[in-house]
Design a protein around this motif. Structure first.
Motif, PDB file in Angstrom:
ATOM      1  N   GLY A 107      22.842  29.837  52.132  1.00 54.53           N
ATOM      2  CA  GLY A 107      22.843  29.038  53.360  1.00 54.53           C
ATOM      3  C   GLY A 107      23.839  29.549  54.384  1.00 54.53           C
ATOM      4  N   TYR A 108      25.026  29.954  53.924  1.00 55.03           N
ATOM      5  CA  TYR A 108      26.028  30.489  54.848  1.00 55.03           C
ATOM      6  C   TYR A 108      25.560  31.806  55.450  1.00 55.03           C
ATOM      7  N   ALA A 109      24.953  32.654  54.628  1.00 58.44           N
ATOM      8  CA  ALA A 109      24.452  33.929  55.138  1.00 58.44           C
ATOM      9  C   ALA A 109      23.303  33.706  56.123  1.00 58.44           C
ATOM     10  N   ALA A 110      22.494  32.689  55.859  1.00 56.12           N
ATOM     11  CA  ALA A 110      21.306  32.437  56.685  1.00 56.12           C
ATOM     12  C   ALA A 110      21.662  32.087  58.124  1.00 56.12           C
ATOM     13  N   VAL A 111      22.840  31.507  58.342  1.00 54.06           N
ATOM     14  CA  VAL A 111      23.190  31.139  59.729  1.00 54.06           C
ATOM     15  C   VAL A 111      23.307  32.376  60.617  1.00 54.06           C
ATOM     16  N   LEU A 112      23.524  33.537  59.994  1.00 57.02           N
ATOM     17  CA  LEU A 112      23.649  34.777  60.768  1.00 57.02           C
ATOM     18  C   LEU A 112      22.298  35.357  61.163  1.00 57.02           C
ATOM     19  N   ASN A 113      21.225  34.666  60.840  1.00 53.28           N
ATOM     20  CA  ASN A 113      19.885  35.152  61.185  1.00 53.28           C
ATOM     21  C   ASN A 113      19.430  34.695  62.564  1.00 53.28           C
ATOM     22  N   GLU A 114      20.137  33.742  63.169  1.00 56.32           N
ATOM     23  CA  GLU A 114      19.681  33.132  64.415  1.00 56.32           C
ATOM     24  C   GLU A 114      20.653  33.394  65.560  1.00 56.32           C
ATOM     25  N   PRO A 115      20.143  33.700  66.762  1.00 55.87           N
ATOM     26  CA  PRO A 115      20.999  34.127  67.870  1.00 55.87           C
ATOM     27  C   PRO A 115      21.998  33.074  68.349  1.00 55.87           C
ATOM     28  N   ASN A 116      21.584  31.807  68.419  1.00 58.38           N
ATOM     29  CA  ASN A 116      22.518  30.786  68.890  1.00 58.38           C
ATOM     30  C   ASN A 116      23.577  30.461  67.846  1.00 58.38           C
ATOM     31  N   ASN A 117      23.199  30.539  66.563  1.00 55.22           N
ATOM     32  CA  ASN A 117      24.205  30.405  65.512  1.00 55.22           C
ATOM     33  C   ASN A 117      25.268  31.490  65.638  1.00 55.22           C
ATOM     34  N   ILE A 118      24.823  32.725  65.866  1.00 56.95           N
ATOM     35  CA  ILE A 118      25.753  33.858  65.965  1.00 56.95           C
ATOM     36  C   ILE A 118      26.706  33.669  67.143  1.00 56.95           C
ATOM     37  N   LEU A 119      26.171  33.245  68.291  1.00 56.74           N
ATOM     38  CA  LEU A 119      27.046  32.988  69.440  1.00 56.74           C
ATOM     39  C   LEU A 119      28.015  31.847  69.132  1.00 56.74           C
ATOM     40  N   GLY A 120      27.517  30.800  68.465  1.00 56.91           N
ATOM     41  CA  GLY A 120      28.385  29.686  68.112  1.00 56.91           C
ATOM     42  C   GLY A 120      29.530  30.123  67.216  1.00 56.91           C
ATOM     43  N   ILE A 121      29.238  30.998  66.253  1.00 59.87           N
ATOM     44  CA  ILE A 121      30.287  31.540  65.382  1.00 59.87           C
ATOM     45  C   ILE A 121      31.316  32.303  66.207  1.00 59.87           C
ATOM     46  N   GLU A 122      30.854  33.061  67.189  1.00 58.26           N
ATOM     47  CA  GLU A 122      31.784  33.801  68.044  1.00 58.26           C
ATOM     48  C   GLU A 122      32.638  32.852  68.884  1.00 58.26           C
ATOM     49  N   TYR A 123      32.060  31.738  69.348  1.00 59.56           N
ATOM     50  CA  TYR A 123      32.863  30.748  70.079  1.00 59.56           C
ATOM     51  C   TYR A 123      33.961  30.181  69.178  1.00 59.56           C
ATOM     52  N   LEU A 124      33.592  29.883  67.938  1.00 56.03           N
ATOM     53  CA  LEU A 124      34.561  29.315  66.994  1.00 56.03           C
ATOM     54  C   LEU A 124      35.647  30.334  66.655  1.00 56.03           C
ATOM     55  N   LYS A 125      35.259  31.602  66.491  1.00 59.84           N
ATOM     56  CA  LYS A 125      36.260  32.656  66.256  1.00 59.84           C
ATOM     57  C   LYS A 125      37.239  32.741  67.430  1.00 59.84           C
ATOM     58  N   ALA A 126      36.704  32.671  68.644  1.00 65.02           N
ATOM     59  CA  ALA A 126      37.561  32.760  69.831  1.00 65.02           C
ATOM     60  C   ALA A 126      38.527  31.583  69.900  1.00 65.02           C
ATOM     61  N   LEU A 127      38.048  30.380  69.598  1.00 66.03           N
ATOM     62  CA  LEU A 127      38.931  29.210  69.603  1.00 66.03           C
ATOM     63  C   LEU A 127      40.061  29.382  68.593  1.00 66.03           C
ATOM     64  N   LYS A 128      39.723  29.919  67.405  1.00 65.92           N
ATOM     65  CA  LYS A 128      40.741  30.132  66.369  1.00 65.92           C
ATOM     66  C   LYS A 128      41.766  31.166  66.812  1.00 65.92           C
ATOM     67  N   ARG A 129      41.284  32.287  67.347  1.00 65.87           N
ATOM     68  CA  ARG A 129      42.198  33.366  67.731  1.00 65.87           C
ATOM     69  C   ARG A 129      43.087  32.985  68.904  1.00 65.87           C
ATOM     70  N   LEU A 130      42.555  32.175  69.798  1.00 67.22           N
ATOM     71  CA  LEU A 130      43.342  31.738  70.954  1.00 67.22           C
ATOM     72  C   LEU A 130      44.240  30.544  70.623  1.00 67.22           C
ATOM     73  N   LYS A 131      44.073  29.994  69.394  1.00 69.27           N
ATOM     74  CA  LYS A 131      44.786  28.769  69.006  1.00 69.27           C
ATOM     75  C   LYS A 131      44.577  27.682  70.052  1.00 69.27           C
ATOM     76  N   SER A 132      43.346  27.557  70.485  1.00 69.44           N
ATOM     77  CA  SER A 132      43.006  26.632  71.556  1.00 69.44           C
ATOM     78  C   SER A 132      42.942  25.190  71.051  1.00 69.44           C
ATOM     79  N   PRO A 133      43.407  24.243  71.867  1.00 65.66           N
ATOM     80  CA  PRO A 133      43.289  22.828  71.497  1.00 65.66           C
ATOM     81  C   PRO A 133      41.905  22.250  71.760  1.00 65.66           C
ATOM     82  N   ILE A 134      41.012  23.040  72.350  1.00 62.58           N
ATOM     83  CA  ILE A 134      39.660  22.568  72.659  1.00 62.58           C
ATOM     84  C   ILE A 134      38.924  22.283  71.351  1.00 62.58           C
ATOM     85  N   LYS A 135      38.308  21.097  71.275  1.00 63.41           N
ATOM     86  CA  LYS A 135      37.602  20.695  70.059  1.00 63.41           C
ATOM     87  C   LYS A 135      36.137  21.103  70.141  1.00 63.41           C
ATOM     88  N   PRO A 136      35.620  21.822  69.122  1.00 59.50           N
ATOM     89  CA  PRO A 136      34.218  22.263  69.169  1.00 59.50           C
ATOM     90  C   PRO A 136      33.240  21.205  68.647  1.00 59.50           C
TER      91      PRO A 136
END
Length: 429
Positions: A155-184
């Motif tokens: 199931g975790y691997a399957a999320v990487l099969n879809e384009p919006n999931n992939i972009l969402g993962i990148e948004y979450l990575k960016a929030l983590k790396r920036l230590k942003s207080p923005i809640k996803p």
């Protein structure tokens, strides 16, 4: 004031986008929506089908409080660059409480877990990735295989099969790396699949399907599929088909600006691209974003076979290099976006200004709040750029050149007056 941020392209705006705005406000409890939107070019490496101000006007009429342009270097970048550029811009505004994005799975926990693995890159995961790459897999396939082997969860691997999931993962990575207080937050994408080319009967067609229909909205001037001829249907029949697919206010704009500002396609830029390529050799091409040594050599070797932009991009495709990667590389060459520019921008904090395309008059307090809380200059007019650093001025010059090229194509294609970027007025709805 509770503010949610959305990251968008609106290429063009449709019912799914309206649903996203409405659901984002509902799930986050926000009363105000800030949209960060790509300008005249989009992440798949092509020009937008219509100009950014027309798309921004659609968004403002459908519930967005303000629209801020994502600089072209991020808007046309890889999923990672697109995401970190957009998230860092929202973060730098200093007023955004939450980020809401669409995904195919709508499972924030699964997306966050995968994002955390890709952010941390634990040694066991890196070993799995290297093993898959050594077998000759493309990077996306190798990453999917590595996540599957590392988590032992299909199931975790399957999320990487879809384009919006992939972009969402990148948004979450960016929030983590920036230590942003923005809640996803994430909501499930409604209706047709991202790549569907046919209109959906449930009123939620993809932007791809709507763009395909608009490609038939004037065969005499259409250059999306050069060489094909067919009877040009009346635009009224196309509007009738779109009546249930886009909000009524957008339908009015589609009717008013048809063959005045849109549709615009890749092939409309053919001569501009070929001119740039004729002035390059493999060594000079390597300076541009997304251009590898192998691709640079292939571009130069096949240049005599150039017929039009779209055909040449397809000619360059290989099993190892996706069509989207080639589209982005060619676009970066045409727009002059270099690797060292991106390195400079990211090292300097990603952003140097926030360019406001428009806002709703009933949300004027939002603009004052951003101006007060954000460390970035809020550019409502290009004459406000005197405070920018040298890197900021360079980034803005790229944005201006990119839009002036787009506007020049619009002028040439539809025989309308040229609209220089310095003369464009900010939208107030």
């Amino acid at each position: 004031m509770k503010i949610v941020g959305l990251i968008t392209e609106y290429n063009p705006f449709h019912n799914g986008h309206l649903y996203h705005i409405q659901e984002a406000k509902r799930v986050t409890g926000a009363d105000t929506v800030i949209v960060v939107m790509s300008g005249d070019y989009v992440q798949r490496g092509t020009p937008a089908v219509m100009p950014k101000r027309l798309r921004a006007e659609m968004a403002l009429k459908c519930g967005a409080s303000a629209v801020i342009e994502l600089p072209v270097c991020y808007a046309t970048g890889s999923a990672e660059y697109f995401a970190v550029g957009a998230v860092s811009l929202l973060n730098s505004l200093g007023v955004v409480d939450s980020l809401c994005f669409g995904s195919e799975c709508s499972d924030l926990e699964a997306l966050s877990l995968v994002a955390d693995i890709l952010c941390r890159e634990p040694q066991a995961y890196r070993d799995c990735l290297k093993k898959a790459l050594k077998k000759g897999s493309t990077f996306p396939a190798a990453r999917h295989s590595a996540i599957l082997e590392y988590t032992r969860n299909a199931g975790y691997a399957a999320v990487l099969n879809e384009p919006n999931n992939i972009l969402g993962i990148e948004y979450l990575k960016a929030l983590k790396r920036l230590k942003s207080p923005i809640k996803p937050y994430t909501i499930q994408r409604k209706g047709a699949h991202y790549h569907d080319r046919q209109l959906s009967p449930d009123r939620y067609s993809s932007a791809s399907a709507i763009r395909s229909l608009l490609a038939y909205s004037g065969s005499a001037i259409r250059t999306e599929q050069a060489g094909r001829t067919f009877e040009d249907p009346p635009f009224s029949s196309i509007l009738n088909e779109l009546e249930d697919q886009v909000p009524s206010s957008c339908l009015e704009l589609l009717e008013d600006y048809h063959r005045v500002q849109y549709p615009v396609y890749q092939n409309d830029f053919s001569i501009l691209l070929k001119y740039k390529l004729l002035n390059k050799d493999p060594g000079s091409l390597l300076r541009y974003q997304d251009v590898s040594e192998e691709l640079a050599n292939r571009i130069c070797a096949r240049l005599n076979d150039f017929f039009n932009y779209n055909q040449f991009a397809e000619l360059l495709k290989t099993r190892e290099t996706t069509q989207t990667r080639i589209n982005r590389a060619l676009l970066h060459i045409m727009l002059g976006l270099k690797k060292n520019d991106m390195e400079e921008y990211t090292a300097g904090g990603y952003h140097y200004y926030a360019r406001l395309l428009g806002y709703r008059r009933d949300r004027a307090k939002l603009i004052n709040l951003i101006a007060k809380e954000s460390p970035l200059p809020l550019l409502a007019r290009l004459s406000d750029d005197t405070e920018l650093s040298s890197a900021g001025q360079k980034m803005l010059r790229h944005d201006i050149l990119a839009s002036n090229l787009y506007n020049s194509v619009v002028t040439d294609k539809f025989r309308t007056p040229f609209q220089n970027e310095y003369k464009q007025a900010m939208l107030k709805i």
